[in-house]
Write an enzyme that holds these catalytic residues in place. Structure first.
Site, mmCIF file in Angstrom:
data_model
loop_
_atom_site.group_PDB
_atom_site.id
_atom_site.type_symbol
_atom_site.label_atom_id
_atom_site.label_comp_id
_atom_site.label_asym_id
_atom_site.label_seq_id
_atom_site.Cartn_x
_atom_site.Cartn_y
_atom_site.Cartn_z
ATOM 1 C CG ASP A 112 -0.227 0.197 2.405
ATOM 2 O OD1 ASP A 112 0.766 0.001 2.692
ATOM 3 O OD2 ASP A 112 -1.151 0.653 3.370
ATOM 4 C CD GLU A 153 1.082 -8.318 5.430
ATOM 5 O OE1 GLU A 153 0.221 -8.141 4.217
ATOM 6 O OE2 GLU A 153 0.707 -7.889 6.507
ATOM 7 C CE1 TYR A 168 -2.695 -3.117 10.642
ATOM 8 C CE2 TYR A 168 -1.937 -5.074 9.316
ATOM 9 C CZ TYR A 168 -1.623 -3.834 9.969
ATOM 10 O OH TYR A 168 -0.635 -3.378 9.957
ATOM 11 C CD GLU A 225 2.619 -4.513 9.119
ATOM 12 O OE1 GLU A 225 1.715 -4.705 8.921
ATOM 13 O OE2 GLU A 225 3.777 -4.815 8.498
HETATM 14 C C1 GCB Z 1 -0.136 -4.776 6.008
HETATM 15 C C2 GCB Z 1 1.282 -4.295 5.695
HETATM 16 C C3 GCB Z 1 1.561 -2.842 5.689
HETATM 17 C C4 GCB Z 1 0.354 -2.067 5.225
HETATM 18 C C5 GCB Z 1 -0.784 -2.503 6.543
HETATM 19 C C6 GCB Z 1 -2.271 -1.697 6.241
HETATM 20 O O1 GCB Z 1 -0.266 -6.028 6.610
HETATM 21 O O2 GCB Z 1 2.356 -5.112 6.187
HETATM 22 O O3 GCB Z 1 2.437 -2.547 4.857
HETATM 23 O O4 GCB Z 1 0.409 -0.901 5.552
HETATM 24 O O5 GCB Z 1 -1.233 -3.847 6.255
HETATM 25 O O6 GCB Z 1 -2.335 -0.751 6.908
HETATM 26 O O7 GCB Z 1 -2.839 -2.207 5.305
#
Ligand code: GCB
Length: 666
Positions: free
Chosen positions: A215, A465, A518, A554
């Site tokens: 992204d 990832e 997430y 993350e």
């Molecule tokens: C992820 C990626 C990271 C993105 C993030 C997001 O898993 O590793 O590069 O910015 O999600 O916020 O979507």
């Protein structure tokens, strides 16, 4: 078809369809990958002045031209490098270092393909005397071709990593010189990172479009400083340092290996030797050694001051200065190079990671080199501000997500005791192929070569990832991990994995498992009641699967600064605060298990992305805004990071950490 002629072919839609075809093949058939040698880069010591070396910066305002995206090779065919770009067409001013994307008011931002830079510079007459001159770029993203006075001196592929060329014989001394750089931002299926170039219809016919699955915005240009520097004819080309602590950290060892290049070496002057001096912070000589006939040796240091991370010691980031003197058989001083070294030991096992024998719990961030206007261009003001914020919030680590950061920031991390998980530029790695493997390994070779002497670098991250659910990820990552270990056995290897543990084929090749997830954002959006247990369950599952230390690399939630909603609702500051708090609870449960060794927030600051309906002006998962001001969650995170520092490492708390509310009666 010339080199750049190939560009159109390789990077165009025809290549795209070829790759699509291969992908189908890969998904069904196991790939046979061969472990081919990767050429070693040479030199790459950070340019430093000494009594034998001079350094000049070529940073400033350069002239800039963009190529026609439909005709990216025109400049090569028409030899734009032979004269000033301004003689061929009108140029615009472009700052170096900086990404070029956000400088103008037109749509240079979305340009795909090649752009050209040039400038004139003076070389003093005194430089012609008995020495070599080198031209060095800290980073050009993604591919660079460089000419000096019309002669091509170097070509380099891979953003975020330095490259250099000797230009002694192409320079005009005591006269003006011309430097021309062509930079190509196109990412394809065999670049690192990968992308796709397609040709699609628009209102005016056809247009070239770049896409990628990660992204962050694909900023491009001359991102870091450009230096000219001199060395003697016979000079120190490489310095490799290793450190060790003994006797309860009271004694230290610095081993060094130097390689030398030059005429004297070729004449087999076996008496070339190194005098190594180690000075403490006050400038006191604490150890020295002269290696007779050898270019390597060991220094023993008593009463050593170890390198400790921030908040793990009252005096973190202690650095000595190592002075390497290259002497001829008659003791004539040929060359001097100085670098900072930190004395520390790293070790790891199935449940923990230790520094100087003490178990570490990482409290950190994933970050980006990203800011308004500059994009990914090196900016000292931003770098110093970021370190001030890292220290203010009590972090002790960050991951260089998702590419190598500037050499200047690595030096800063050494000095401030911030631990770095050093990541190569491989993001969302997929469509595994022999060619990709070669580039991926090369990115690690360049990264490790550049960063191996930094005490702050405590782990290598070989990918972010990667699509490790693909069966071919097994052999691919076995080769990448073994290659990384062959270059450096002193640091563990990780990768930030996002596939479910049940699908993963790479974890067994790593030393430490990192996972990105997430909860309440991409999965179970808005469900704050579905965070804590999910995090615990997943971390436990990763540990059960591989019996290795686990990091959550993350977690986070997009948050629009100033948006407040009670009860918490996605995108609000309240929501980010609650998402973090639910994770903290999980982390504290996991810490009790003994193998959970760190938490990394995504992200340190808001950053620019490609345009997408899921992003409002960029990725807003920052704890800080893009202008580096705290969101509400920053104050909560600060309390947690310092509380962990106090409980685990006995650090003292900043006076302003708790705001006086009232006298509590319990
Ligand atoms: C992820 C990626 C990271 C993105 C993030 C997001 O898993 O590793 O590069 O910015 O999600 O916020 O979507």
């Amino acid at each position: 078809m010339g080199i750049m002629g190939l560009w159109r072919f390789l990077k165009s839609f025809s290549f795209f369809s070829l790759v699509t075809g291969l992908y189908v093949l890969h998904s069904s058939i196991a790939l046979i990958l061969v472990n081919k040698e990767v050429p070693n880069t040479r030199g790459m010591l950070y340019p430093r002045e000494s009594e034998t070396r001079e350094v000049r910066s070529l940073d400033g305002i350069w002239n800039f031209v963009r190529s026609d995206p439909a005709n990216p090779t025109q400049g090569i065919r028409d030899k734009w490098f032979e004269n000033d770009l301004s003689k061929i067409q009108s140029t615009i001013p472009m700052p170096v270092p900086a990404s070029y994307n956000d400088i103008t008011t037109d749509n240079l931002r979305d340009h795909v393909g090649t752009v050209w830079y040039d400038r004139r510079f003076f070389v003093p007459r005194s430089w012609s005397k008995d020495q070599r001159v080198w031209l060095r770029f800290g980073s050009v993203h993604y591919e660079a071709y460089v000419w000096v006075n019309g002669q091509r001196v170097v070509k380099h592929e891979m953003g975020h990593l330095p490259f250099e060329a000797e230009v002694t014989d192409v320079l005009k001394y005591g006269a003006e010189n011309l430097i021309t750089v062509m930079c190509d931002n196109a990412l394809i299926q065999t670049s690192v990172p990968q992308g796709k170039i397609t040709e699609v219809p628009n209102d005016n016919g056809m247009t070239i479009v770049q896409s990628y699955t990660f992204d962050f915005f694909n900023y491009a240009g001359i991102h870091r400083s450009v230096h000219l520097y001199t060395t003697p004819k016979t000079f120190i080309e490489e310095v490799k340092v290793n450190t060790n602590l003994k006797n309860q950290n009271s004694e230290g060892e610095v081993s060094y290996a130097v390689s030398v290049k030059g005429s004297v070496v070729n004449e087999a002057d076996n008496d070339l030797h190194i005098q190594a001096n180690l000075y403490d912070k006050t400038g006191l000589l604490v150890a020295n050694a002269t290696s007779d006939g050898k270019l390597e040796g060991e220094l023993q240091v008593s009463d050593v001051k170890p390198w400790w991370p921030y908040l793990m010691s009252p005096d973190p980031g202690y650095l000595y200065q190592l002075e390497i003197k290259l002497l001829a058989s008659n003791e004539e001083l040929l060359d001097v190079y100085r670098l900072k070294v930190g004395l520390r030991t790293l070790s790891w096992d199935k449940s923990q990671f230790l520094i100087n024998g003490k178990s570490v719990y990482f409290r950190g961030f994933g970050r980006h080199e990203d800011s308004d206007i500059r994009g990914k261009g090196l900016d000292n003001a931003l770098m110093v501000r970021d370190f001030n914020l890292l220290k203010w919030i009590g972090a002790n680590a960050y991951r260089t997500s998702h590419y190598p950061y500037s050499e200047e920031s690595m030096q800063f991390a050494d000095e401030h005791g911030i631990m770095i998980i050093d990541e190569c530029p491989s993001v969302d790695t997929e469509n595994f192929s022999q060619e990709l493997l070669g580039k991926h390994k090369s990115s690690l070779e360049q990264l490790i070569h550049r960063d191996r002497n930094h005490p702050s670098v405590i782990m290598w991250s070989i990918a972010n990832e990667p699509r490790t659910g693909n069966i071919n990820a097994d052999s691919y990552f076995s080769l990448v991990a073994n290659f990384t270990r062959s270059l450096d056995k002193t640091r563990p290897i990780t990768a930030a994995i996002a596939v479910p543990y049940t699908n993963d084929h790479a974890g067994r090749h790593l030393d430490i498992i990192s996972f990105n997830r997430y909860n309440a954002w991409y999965s179970n959006t808005g469900r704050l009641d579905m965070v804590t247990q999910n995090v615990i369950d997943e971390a436990v599952a990763w540990n059960n699967a591989y019996k290795k230390p686990v990091i959550m690399s993350e977690y986070g939630a997009d948050t629009l600064e100033g948006l407040h909603m009670q009860p918490a609702y996605v995108w609000s500051e309240e929501f980010q605060t609650e998402v973090f708090s639910r994770h903290f609870k999980a982390f504290d449960e996991l810490r009790k298990k003994g193998w959970f060794i760190g938490e990394f927030v995504w992200n340190f600051a808001d950053f620019k992305t490609a345009q997408s309906y899921t992003r409002v002006g960029g990725n807003k998962k920052g704890v800080f805004t893009r202008a580096r001001q705290p969101k509400a969650v920053a104050h909560l995170l600060r309390k947690r990071y310092f509380a962990l520092g106090r409980d685990l490492d006995q650090c003292s708390l900043p006076e302003d950490i708790f705001i006086y509310i009232a006298e509590w009666k319990s």
